[in-house]
Enzyme design. Structure first.
Site, mmCIF file in Angstrom:
data_model
loop_
_atom_site.group_PDB
_atom_site.id
_atom_site.type_symbol
_atom_site.label_atom_id
_atom_site.label_comp_id
_atom_site.label_asym_id
_atom_site.label_seq_id
_atom_site.Cartn_x
_atom_site.Cartn_y
_atom_site.Cartn_z
ATOM 1 N NE ARG A 321 -5.986 5.682 4.330
ATOM 2 C CZ ARG A 321 -5.926 5.197 5.561
ATOM 3 N NH1 ARG A 321 -5.735 3.912 5.759
ATOM 4 N NH2 ARG A 321 -6.068 6.016 6.604
ATOM 5 C CD GLU A 323 -4.742 -0.102 2.066
ATOM 6 O OE1 GLU A 323 -4.205 -1.133 2.506
ATOM 7 O OE2 GLU A 323 -5.535 0.585 2.718
ATOM 8 N NE ARG A 329 -8.665 -6.740 7.466
ATOM 9 C CZ ARG A 329 -7.956 -6.733 8.591
ATOM 10 N NH1 ARG A 329 -8.573 -6.849 9.750
ATOM 11 N NH2 ARG A 329 -6.655 -6.610 8.572
ATOM 12 C CG HIS A 330 -8.709 -3.945 2.737
ATOM 13 N ND1 HIS A 330 -8.449 -5.188 3.260
ATOM 14 C CD2 HIS A 330 -7.809 -3.097 3.302
ATOM 15 C CE1 HIS A 330 -7.428 -5.100 4.115
ATOM 16 N NE2 HIS A 330 -7.031 -3.849 4.154
ATOM 17 C CD GLU A 474 -6.405 -1.330 11.687
ATOM 18 O OE1 GLU A 474 -6.500 -0.115 11.504
ATOM 19 O OE2 GLU A 474 -5.739 -2.095 10.952
ATOM 20 C CB SER A 477 -4.734 2.945 12.906
ATOM 21 O OG SER A 477 -3.335 3.048 13.078
ATOM 22 N NE ARG A 529 -11.191 -2.517 7.839
ATOM 23 C CZ ARG A 529 -9.888 -2.735 7.852
ATOM 24 N NH1 ARG A 529 -9.235 -2.755 9.001
ATOM 25 N NH2 ARG A 529 -9.230 -2.943 6.726
#
Length: 555
Positions: A321, A323, A329-330, A474, A477, A529
């Site tokens: 990803r 991002e 948490r990423h 989270e 998903s 996570r």
């Protein structure tokens, strides 16, 4: 009269030498003393060398310690001696055992006594080198000066102790050293002390500015950047071994549960012709003469396999990803635990499988990985994870979650996505109301979900999609997926940004639903996570062996 020669000057005696000055006498005396001192030092050195050689010749343990040749690089005849695991020490009381280990610390107590703390895996044991008829003083000195982190082969007697040993995990036994050989010597000084990596991170968790923080007992708290820059040493810490034993356990439990439910393990491509989730958070790669992308998820292929009549599939694999999120948490590369399955009448059938899967993982972590869990939580002092019963996992409609947050003072619209602080806040509210650290939010707004998500039949602004949460954050998903090609193409065109259903990499995906595909749904977990929130760790990078984030691509 003849002239007489002039009389010679002086008395006629030979000339006398000049007497040396006082300074010259002093200098000569100093040179003489210096030479005598040098000769005496050389004599002492020779005597010491001869004494040492004589002592070495008399060293009864000379064949029982030292440094071994590098295995594989020199002629060496293996001994064939069986090696034990330290976890079996209690089963070998009063027996001679041999094992490989490494040095946590070593110290010389006296000329006749040295202590060495040895480690193997998560087990540590105290070893004693004491001068006896069979163990020389030279061997005791050698044992007490082995460098920290050196790899050893030790032979000794397992002896029960009268008082528990606080500094080792094996508390009722110690090793009386008979032989100690260094297989690989560790260089000193170490750039990071493994002992420091056993302690919790500084409060902020990131940055070298934390290096100077200390505990109340003045021991250093080493920042995460320093640990990650020296990751091979950092990973030697018992707490880190425990984290990755648990991470491995989550993967094993994931497969165990789903295999029993009839899921087939798959491996899907990670180099794609189109972005699997749409949007801009994708890594582009040059693929020969054209553009390709690293997989944001195995989504397209999971669904195409359902269309291929695989009723239930699962995968454990890397996810990428792009991002630019530098949060706790990423990660830009993480491990996805993915599944997809057809259902009979309602997508909540899929949710039930996902809920029972996680309850199985949580309960088995408590049962099978209790030791590792307690070791990590002892450093971070997190509360035990509160579990609901099967069939009683809180399922909270998204709109109800919005209502709960508004009543608690949060300001947000009916169809707004939740921020991380709002997610955590909702987690606290759910824990208070339902006494559960695990719950589901259902029926998310359609606008914030991927284009392949099935719209809700009850409200066109919502969708048949859900997220799962641990401690208010989270971990999954998921959704019912559109299994009709025309509806899928329509939703792709409406998506923000729009996706061309006939574009390269997407046409084959859309076309796979033109030949009859059953209703299906699934989800993707972030493995790191799950581990982070289960253990209550402050940063997800602790759950990745060699983490990748916007700032880090090495080591």
């Amino acid at each position: 009269m003849a002239e007489q020669p002039a009389a010679a000057s002086g008395s006629g005696d030979p000339p006398q030498p000049e007497q040396p000055s006082k300074n010259a006498l002093k200098k000569a005396q100093k040179e003489k003393e210096k030479a005598e001192k040098k000769a005496a030092a050389q004599a002492r050195e020779l005597a010491e060398r001869q004494k040492k050689e004589a002592a070495d010749a008399e060293d009864v343990s000379k064949d029982s310690y030292g440094e071994l040749p590098l295995i594989g690089s020199a002629a060496f005849k293996p001994t064939g001696t069986p090696r034990i695991d330290l976890s079996t020490a209690a089963d070998n009381e009063d027996k001679e055992v041999t094992f490989r280990c490494w040095v946590e610390n070593a110290r010389v107590q006296s000329a006749k006594l040295a202590f060495v703390n040895l480690r193997q895996g998560l087990n540590t044991v105290q070893a004693v080198a004491a001068a006896t008829d069979g163990v020389s003083k030279q061997m005791v000195k050698f044992c007490g000066n082995v460098s920290t982190e050196s790899t050893l082969v030790v032979t000794g007697l397992v002896k029960r102790v009268k008082e528990p040993i606080k500094s080792a995990s094996i508390k009722d036994f110690e090793i009386h050293i008979l032989k100690l050989f260094v297989e690989v010597k560790a260089e000193v000084p170490l750039p990071l002390q493994v002992e420091d990596a056993e302690r919790p991170l500084p409060e902020s968790g990131l940055g070298d500015e934390d290096e100077k923080q200390t505990e109340s007992n003045a021991k250093p708290l080493v920042g995460l950047n320093t640990r990650l820059n020296n990751r091979t040493l950092d990973l030697r810490a018992k707490i880190n071994h425990a984290i990755f034993v648990i991470k491995s356990g989550v993967c094993a439990l994931f497969q165990e549960f789903l295999s029993q439910k009839g899921f087939v393990l798959i491996q899907t491509p990670k180099i794609l012709g189109a972005a699997s989730e749409g949007g801009a958070n994708v890594f582009e790669v040059k693929y020969f003469d054209r553009q390709a992308y690293l997989a944001q998820s195995p989504q397209f292929y999971k669904q195409m396999l359902i269309a291929s009549r695989f009723q239930k599939v699962m995968e454990i694999g890397p996810v990428f990803r792009a991002e630019n999120s530098n949060t706790a948490r990423h990660l830009t590369e993480f491990t996805g635990l993915d599944l997809e399955m057809e259902f009979q009448e309602h997508y909540h059938e899929v949710m039930s499988v996902l809920e029972d899967l996680m309850l199985f993982i949580f309960k088995e972590l408590n049962a099978r990985y209790k030791k590792e869990t307690e070791l990590v939580r002892s450093a971070y002092h997190v509360e035990d994870f509160k579990l609901p019963e099967s069939g009683k996992v809180p399922r909270i409609p998204f709109q109800e979650g919005i209502k709960m947050l508004r009543e608690a003072g949060e300001e947000l619209g009916d169809y707004d996505d939740l921020s991380t602080p709002q997610e955590k806040h909702l987690g606290r509210l759910v824990l208070e109301k339902y006494n559960s650290d695990f719950y589901v939010l259902d029926q998310f707004p359609l606008a914030i979900r991927p284009a392949y998500t099935m719209p809700s039949p009850h409200n066109p602004e919502l969708s048949n999609s859900y997220d799962m949460f641990m401690r208010g954050q989270e971990i999954l998903s998921g959704a019912q997926r559109i299994h009709n090609a025309e509806l899928l193409a329509e939703q792709m065109r409406k998506h923000d940004p729009p996706i061309d259903p006939n574009g390269p990499g997407t046409k084959e995906y859309v076309d796979s639903f033109r030949y009859g595909c059953p209703p299906h749904g699934g989800g993707g977990f972030g493995l790191e996570r799950i581990v982070q929130f289960w253990l209550g760790l402050p940063n997800i990078r602790m759950c990745s062996l060699f983490p990748r984030d916007p700032q880090r691509v090495t080591p």
